[in-house]
Design a protein around this motif. Sequence first.
Motif, short mmCIF file in Angstrom:
data_model
loop_
_atom_site.label_atom_id
_atom_site.label_comp_id
_atom_site.label_asym_id
_atom_site.label_seq_id
_atom_site.Cartn_x
_atom_site.Cartn_y
_atom_site.Cartn_z
N ALA A 38 -0.90 -4.01 -15.29
CA ALA A 38 -1.94 -5.03 -15.34
C ALA A 38 -2.95 -4.73 -14.24
O ALA A 38 -2.58 -4.37 -13.12
CB ALA A 38 -1.35 -6.41 -15.15
N SER A 39 -4.24 -4.88 -14.56
CA SER A 39 -5.29 -4.60 -13.58
C SER A 39 -6.22 -5.79 -13.44
O SER A 39 -6.37 -6.60 -14.36
CB SER A 39 -6.09 -3.36 -14.00
OG SER A 39 -6.84 -3.63 -15.17
N TYR A 40 -6.86 -5.89 -12.27
CA TYR A 40 -7.80 -6.97 -12.01
C TYR A 40 -8.99 -6.43 -11.21
O TYR A 40 -8.81 -5.67 -10.26
CB TYR A 40 -7.13 -8.10 -11.23
CG TYR A 40 -8.09 -9.23 -10.86
CD1 TYR A 40 -8.52 -10.13 -11.82
CD2 TYR A 40 -8.58 -9.36 -9.56
CE1 TYR A 40 -9.40 -11.14 -11.51
CE2 TYR A 40 -9.47 -10.36 -9.23
CZ TYR A 40 -9.88 -11.25 -10.21
OH TYR A 40 -10.76 -12.25 -9.90
N TYR A 41 -10.19 -6.88 -11.60
CA TYR A 41 -11.43 -6.42 -10.97
C TYR A 41 -12.40 -7.60 -10.90
O TYR A 41 -12.54 -8.37 -11.87
CB TYR A 41 -12.03 -5.29 -11.80
CG TYR A 41 -13.42 -4.87 -11.41
CD1 TYR A 41 -13.63 -3.99 -10.36
CD2 TYR A 41 -14.53 -5.34 -12.11
CE1 TYR A 41 -14.91 -3.59 -10.01
CE2 TYR A 41 -15.82 -4.95 -11.76
CZ TYR A 41 -15.99 -4.07 -10.72
OH TYR A 41 -17.26 -3.70 -10.37
N SER A 42 -13.07 -7.74 -9.75
CA SER A 42 -14.03 -8.83 -9.59
C SER A 42 -15.12 -8.42 -8.61
O SER A 42 -14.82 -7.84 -7.55
CB SER A 42 -13.33 -10.10 -9.09
OG SER A 42 -14.25 -11.17 -8.95
N SER A 43 -16.39 -8.68 -8.96
CA SER A 43 -17.50 -8.31 -8.08
C SER A 43 -18.76 -9.09 -8.44
O SER A 43 -18.99 -9.41 -9.59
CB SER A 43 -17.79 -6.81 -8.19
OG SER A 43 -18.96 -6.47 -7.47
#
Length: 285
Positions: free
Chosen positions: A37-42
């Motif tokens: 599972a991956s998570y990205y926020s910007s």
Amino acid sequence: MKKYWYTLIVFTLMIFQSQAQSGWTRKAQSFYLQSSASYYSSRDYYTTEGNLSDSGSRFNSSALILYGEYGVTDRFTAILDVPIVQLNSFSSTETVAGVGSVKLGLKYRLFNNLPIAVQADFEIPTDDGTNLATSNNPNALGTFDQINLPTSDGEFNVWTNIIGSHSFGNGKTYGSLYTGINFRTESFSNQFHAGAELGHLFFDKLYLIGKLRILEKLSSGEGNQGGSFLYGEGTTFTSFGFNAIYKLGEHMSLVTSYSDYAGFLVDRKNIYDGATFSLGVSFEY
């Protein structure tokens, strides 16, 4: 020494999905399966001119990914990479879901005793590149805006690579160099990419891997400029990252990764600059 050599090959093949780059191939009829599972926020968006834009809204993306390898022969490996669920949103919109583009890869080791390989990954779209997210609040006219946040870019890609690897210190340390071209369709510009990896095995249990990669736009192609930034047209960057792989047993490992972007070597263009975190588990037989 054979024990360390085998351990090196196994851990090298445990590198996360689309970033896996190694001159080694899997042993015939052996397989590797990973779920992560991956998570990205910007909120830091760099424009197509390379300028940091105050977008005022945060982009978020997360995914559940299945990745697998199978040794057809000792020198020929088949690869499957599927984001089975991908979620995209802005802080100002609802979350949209879909299946990401599917990658089918073929890797061939050129020599019996040298870890030099060529690889082609066929990236197959799962939709037409349209997945509209509705804004959380109405605009000044009282209507709800929609923005396209595709989970698949709607175009067929062929990623090509030539990869060379070498081991040191009885197989506990390895390095890899690779380069290749992404051939795109639907009038998108082709892309050049290259990178390096360095890994070391600690305590015969923990593998730490550092990575560096660049992506550049090539002049060929008509340069389709329409649609979402998620199409990647005109996108360039330097990325760096780290993987940690801890062996829980003979066949099972815990895998985690961190990656981010930087402004050296290649400028950040048409991209949200932020860190991606991944956590998963792998099985190999």
